[in-house]
Each structure stands twice: as structure tokens, then as C-alpha cells.
Scaffold this motif. Structure first.
Motif, short mmCIF file in Angstrom:
data_model
loop_
_atom_site.label_atom_id
_atom_site.label_comp_id
_atom_site.label_asym_id
_atom_site.label_seq_id
_atom_site.Cartn_x
_atom_site.Cartn_y
_atom_site.Cartn_z
N GLN A 69 0.83 -1.21 0.00
CA GLN A 69 0.00 0.00 0.00
C GLN A 69 0.86 1.26 0.00
OE1 GLN A 69 -2.24 -1.10 3.55
NE2 GLN A 69 -4.14 -1.19 2.36
N VAL A 70 1.91 1.26 0.81
CA VAL A 70 2.82 2.42 0.84
C VAL A 70 3.47 2.62 -0.52
CG1 VAL A 70 4.97 3.32 1.82
CG2 VAL A 70 3.28 2.28 3.32
N MET A 71 3.87 1.53 -1.15
CA MET A 71 4.52 1.63 -2.45
C MET A 71 3.57 2.22 -3.49
SD MET A 71 6.73 -1.90 -2.45
CE MET A 71 7.59 -1.56 -3.98
N LYS A 72 2.29 1.89 -3.41
CA LYS A 72 1.31 2.48 -4.33
C LYS A 72 1.17 3.98 -4.06
CE LYS A 72 -3.53 2.19 -5.85
NZ LYS A 72 -3.25 1.83 -7.27
N LEU A 73 1.05 4.34 -2.80
CA LEU A 73 0.88 5.75 -2.45
C LEU A 73 2.09 6.59 -2.88
CD1 LEU A 73 -0.66 5.43 1.14
CD2 LEU A 73 -1.85 6.01 -0.99
N VAL A 74 3.29 6.04 -2.72
CA VAL A 74 4.50 6.76 -3.10
C VAL A 74 4.67 6.79 -4.62
CG1 VAL A 74 7.03 6.71 -2.98
CG2 VAL A 74 5.68 6.31 -0.92
N SER A 75 4.19 5.75 -5.29
CA SER A 75 4.32 5.67 -6.74
C SER A 75 3.43 6.67 -7.46
CB SER A 75 3.98 4.25 -7.22
OG SER A 75 4.09 4.14 -8.62
N GLU A 79 4.40 8.93 -10.83
CA GLU A 79 3.80 8.73 -12.15
C GLU A 79 3.40 10.08 -12.76
OE1 GLU A 79 0.64 5.79 -11.84
OE2 GLU A 79 1.81 4.73 -10.32
N VAL A 80 2.82 10.96 -11.94
CA VAL A 80 2.40 12.28 -12.43
C VAL A 80 3.62 13.10 -12.85
CG1 VAL A 80 1.19 14.42 -11.85
CG2 VAL A 80 0.36 12.23 -10.94
N TRP A 96 14.08 5.47 -9.73
CA TRP A 96 13.35 6.28 -8.74
C TRP A 96 12.94 5.40 -7.57
CZ3 TRP A 96 9.62 10.02 -11.81
CH2 TRP A 96 10.39 10.83 -12.64
N ALA A 97 13.92 5.07 -6.74
CA ALA A 97 13.69 4.23 -5.58
C ALA A 97 13.16 5.06 -4.42
CB ALA A 97 14.98 3.52 -5.19
N ALA A 98 12.66 4.37 -3.41
CA ALA A 98 12.13 5.02 -2.21
C ALA A 98 11.15 6.13 -2.60
CB ALA A 98 13.27 5.54 -1.33
N ASP A 99 11.34 7.33 -2.08
CA ASP A 99 10.37 8.41 -2.32
C ASP A 99 10.98 9.58 -3.08
OD1 ASP A 99 12.01 9.04 -0.19
OD2 ASP A 99 10.48 10.18 0.87
N ASN A 100 12.07 9.33 -3.80
CA ASN A 100 12.76 10.39 -4.52
C ASN A 100 12.60 10.24 -6.04
OD1 ASN A 100 14.83 9.38 -2.13
ND2 ASN A 100 14.39 11.56 -2.10
N SER A 101 12.76 11.35 -6.75
CA SER A 101 12.84 11.29 -8.20
C SER A 101 13.74 12.40 -8.69
CB SER A 101 11.46 11.41 -8.84
OG SER A 101 10.98 12.75 -8.80
N GLN A 102 14.24 12.26 -9.92
CA GLN A 102 15.08 13.29 -10.51
C GLN A 102 14.88 13.29 -12.02
OE1 GLN A 102 19.50 12.88 -10.42
NE2 GLN A 102 19.51 14.93 -9.53
N MET A 103 14.76 14.48 -12.60
CA MET A 103 14.63 14.62 -14.04
C MET A 103 15.59 15.69 -14.54
SD MET A 103 10.63 14.07 -15.10
CE MET A 103 11.15 13.36 -16.68
N PHE A 228 4.65 -3.48 -11.16
CA PHE A 228 4.16 -2.12 -11.40
C PHE A 228 2.73 -2.15 -11.93
CE2 PHE A 228 4.55 1.95 -14.08
CZ PHE A 228 4.23 2.76 -13.01
N GLN A 229 2.44 -3.07 -12.83
CA GLN A 229 1.10 -3.17 -13.37
C GLN A 229 0.09 -3.53 -12.28
OE1 GLN A 229 -0.13 -2.34 -16.26
NE2 GLN A 229 -2.18 -2.96 -15.61
N ARG A 230 0.46 -4.46 -11.41
CA ARG A 230 -0.43 -4.84 -10.31
C ARG A 230 -0.60 -3.68 -9.32
NH1 ARG A 230 2.03 -10.52 -8.44
NH2 ARG A 230 0.20 -10.59 -7.07
N LEU A 231 0.48 -2.95 -9.08
CA LEU A 231 0.43 -1.82 -8.16
C LEU A 231 -0.55 -0.76 -8.66
CD1 LEU A 231 2.10 -1.23 -5.53
CD2 LEU A 231 3.53 0.25 -6.94
N ARG A 232 -0.54 -0.52 -9.95
CA ARG A 232 -1.40 0.51 -10.53
C ARG A 232 -2.86 0.06 -10.64
NH1 ARG A 232 -0.36 3.07 -15.70
NH2 ARG A 232 -1.15 4.95 -14.67
#
Length: 402
Positions: A69-75, A79-80, A96-103, A228-232
Motif C-alpha cells: 500500500q505504501v509503495m502504491k501511495l509513493v508511486s 507517475e504524475v 526512482w527508488a524510495a520516495d525520490n525522483s530526478q529529471m 508495477f502493473q499490479r500496483l497501478r
């Protein structure tokens, strides 16, 4: 303690995580000058706008929801971010592991467009349970082995992680000066960040922005495509009931965080990372450990038993001291998910990883910090008890001096 003879010559066989061994060997093979440094790094030099993000409140979420559940909420916010970032040509950096991202957005993409896209992201993310803070900076950096390096990249990543709140965008002066009047006028100086330079905050912007919504939510995930597909597709309720036995393991997690010595030249930092990575892998091999991740800055290593983990952690601290750097180690045990990735590597997620990382990175204590979830078989008599509250989570266990 065993002796580990680690030298640059070993890099010909053992390639360090992100850093190409050939680059490190070329730098250390001749006289080190500024001109040569620039020459070697020239093929990797990039200029553009960086966006770094960090989620708010992850530690609290782990106390209320299951790991899936946490992984879905963080994902969801990631995605946005990817949808809007890639819509104007942005490139996702790293996993993009844990709760970080970079672009990264090349210099042909105006910083004003990047900020407009991220304002649209924050508006969309308001409807989600997990909010994100962002840092945006325009600078020169180096793209090496899939990562971004350099003062500017390090700077904005640290700002995003340590100095932003959910829903906020913090921009540097280099970005602010290129924003349109309406957005620039809405920015407020972050007086509390004066020590880091001139920085401005955008939050709850109510004006109109020209943003483009893309259609690609598939950011570089720390898990495989099937998960990822199951998470979404699965609801929070369904995820709370699903055990995912094909990924789920119970392990003792050792999290190693190495504090680097400041270097004049980036390639000297790369040299340090290469040697640290090699040290971790050699010591892990001698202990029969399972190395999930090691990149010269952090490592995640798995064990079955607590005593083995402590012995390894002690050797890691000593081994890094020989290299002239300081390693901090946290240890915790519990259920984790291990994911195979398409490139042959693996990623890991789970509360033991979060706990071990907090002990290593945020406790401020030296030695090996072992959380109470780890069975030590009497070894705890050699340690001293500790009790800490980190991110509103109380952690107790034993600390072993090294």
C-alpha cells in the motif's frame, strides 16, 4: 579483523557501480591537472534544468499501511511527475527508488516551461495522499553512468530532500530570473535558506500556467513491470490483503552510508566511490553476504543472522577507515520485497530498509546501530542500548562501537 588490500588495479576486474572504471584509471594514470580533468569529463558535460523531488511523511505512512500500500501511495505522484516531465522532453535520471525522483531537461528546454510543468504536477498531486517537495535549478553538470554529478546536482538534490515541504517548489536564482512575471511575482524568498544561497518558494500558485500533459507514467521503477502493473491496477484494499509471496523475503538488512571527504576534482570523488564500492563488495564476499546495491556512497547488504551482520558491519567501518572515509551502519530485520530488474540488477523495498537507513543516515551516532528487531544471540551484551526518535518514529536497539 581480516585485511582487505584494495587498490586501483582491482578496478580492471571489479567495475564500480555507476562510475566507469576506465575513466577513473585514466585520471589516476597521469598527472592530475585542471586542464586534464576538463578534457576527460568533456564528453559527459551537460547543461540544463534539474528537478529533484522528495515525498513528505513517508515514515508515518509505514506505520499505517502495508508495504504494498505504501509503495502504491509513493508511486502515484512519481507517475504524475513522469507524465508531465516527459511531455516536454525531460529525461528520468536513475532508478526512482524510495520516495525520490530526478529529471533532467536539456538547455533547449526553457526553465520557465519546466516550472510550468511542475506547477501542473503539484496541482494534480494535491488530490493524492502523498505530497512532494521539489527543487529546481539550472546549471552545468556531468552525466556519468546514468547519474548526474557536480556541485549543482548535489545542491538541488539536498535542497529537495532536506528543505522542501509537501506541495512546495523551491527554485534557484538561475531559474527565477527566467520565469514569466506572474509566476516570478508569486515566489517568496526562503529567508531560512540564506546560508545555501538565494532561493525562492512557490506554493499553492493560483495563476494560470501553460502546461502539457503527456501519457507516459512508466518512470524508472525499482521493481519489475509485472509488479508495477499490479500496483497501478489494484485498489488499496486489495493491496492490503495481497502478500506477493514471489517477492517477499525475511532478511536482516545492513544499510551502509559513507561520508565522503570533499575533493577539489570530481574525478577524485569518483575514485573514492570506486574504491569504496570495491571495498564493500570484497568484504561482503568474505562474509558470504548478499549485496543488493553498492555504488560507493551507500550499500544495502542482506544476511540471515544478526551476528553475521554485525561482524560484517564492523569490518565495513574498519575497511573504510583504511581508505580515509567514515562509514555509518544501521541494521534491522523484517519482511522485504526483492525485485529483479530488466538490467539484471535488483532493488529492495521494505520497512527494515527504511529503519536501517535512518539509523545510518540520521541518528548522528557512530558505530553499528542494530534495531531491536534483530536477534543477536547474546551479542547484545557487548553493545550499549540506544533509544531514538527519528521522523516521529521511536527506535530502540544496541550500538556497537568500532
Amino acid at each position: 579483523m581480516a585485511t582487505y588490500n584494495i587498490s586501483l588495479a582491482d578496478l580492471r576486474q571489479d567495475i564500480a557501480g555507476l562510475i566507469p572504471a576506465g575513466l577513473v584509471l585514466s585520471w589516476n594514470g597521469q598527472e592530475k591537472t585542471s586542464a586534464r580533468h576538463e578534457q576527460l569529463l568533456a564528453p559527459f558535460r551537460k547543461r540544463g534544468t534539474l528537478v529533484s523531488t522528495d515525498s513528505a511523511g513517508l515514515s508515518t505512512l509505514t506505520q499505517r499501511y502495508s508495504l504494498a500500500q505504501v509503495m502504491k501511495l509513493v508511486s502515484e505522484p512519481k507517475e504524475v511527475i513522469h507524465v508531465y516531465g516527459t511531455a516536454i522532453g525531460g529525461e528520468a535520471i536513475g532508478i526512482w527508488a524510495a520516495d525520490n525522483s530526478q529529471m533532467f531537461f536539456g538547455e533547449e528546454i526553457a526553465p520557465s516551461r519546466v516550472v510550468a510543468q511542475m506547477l501542473a504536477v503539484q496541482e494534480r498531486v494535491k488530490a493524492l495522499r502523498v505530497q512532494v517537495g521539489m527543487g529546481i535549478h539550472t546549471c552545468e553538470c556531468y552525466r556519468v553512468g546514468g547519474g548526474l554529478f557536480g556541485e549543482g546536482a548535489d545542491f538541488i538534490e539536498a535542497i529537495a530532500e532536506d528543505e522542501t515541504s509537501g506541495g512546495e517548489i523551491v527554485v534557484s536564482g538561475a531559474v527565477l530570473e527566467r520565469l514569466p512575471g506572474g509566476i516570478r511575482d508569486a515566489a517568496r524568498v526562503r529567508e531560512d535558506l540564506r546560508a545555501h544561497g538565494a532561493l525562492w518558494s512557490l506554493k499553492d500558485f493560483s495563476g494560470r500556467v501553460e502546461a502539457v500533459e503527456g501519457g507516459n507514467p512508466h518512470y524508472p521503477t525499482p521493481f519489475d513491470a509485472a509488479f508495477f502493473q499490479r500496483l497501478r491496477s489494484m485498489s488499496m484494499e486489495e493491496l492490503g490483503k495481497e502478500a506477493f509471496p514471489e517477492y517477499r523475503k525475511t532478511r536482516t538488512v545492513v544499510f551502509v552510508k559513507v561520508k565522503h571527504v570533499p575533493r577539489e576534482f570530481l574525478l577524485d570523488s569518483f575514485t573514492d566511490m570506486s574504491l569504496i564500492d570495491l571495498t564493500v563488495r570484497r568484504i561482503a564476499s568474505s562474509h558470504g553476504a548478499d549485496v543488493v546495491k553498492s555504488n560507493g556512497t551507500l550499500a544495502i547488504v542482506l544476511f540471515d543472522e544478526g551476528r553475521e551482520a554485525v561482524a560484517f558491519a564492523r569490518d565495513i567501518i574498519e575497511g573504510n577507515r583504511v581508505l580515509g572515509v567514515e562509514a555509518h551502519v544501521g541494521v534491522a530485520r523484517g519482511e522485504v520485497y526483492l525485485f529483479p530488474l530488466a538490467n539484471g540488477e535488483r532493488e529492495i523495498a521494505g520497512n527494515p530498509v527504511n529503519v536501517a537507513s535512518k539509523l545510518a543516515e540520521d541518528s548522528g551516532l557512530e558505530g553499528v546501530l542494530v534495531e531491536r528487531s534483530v536477534s543477536l544471540g547474546g551479542l547484545e551484551r557487548d553493545g550499549s542500548p540506544f533509544q531514538l526518535t527519528l521522523s516521529r518514529v521511536e527506535l530502540t536497539g544496541h550500538r556497537f562501537a568500532v
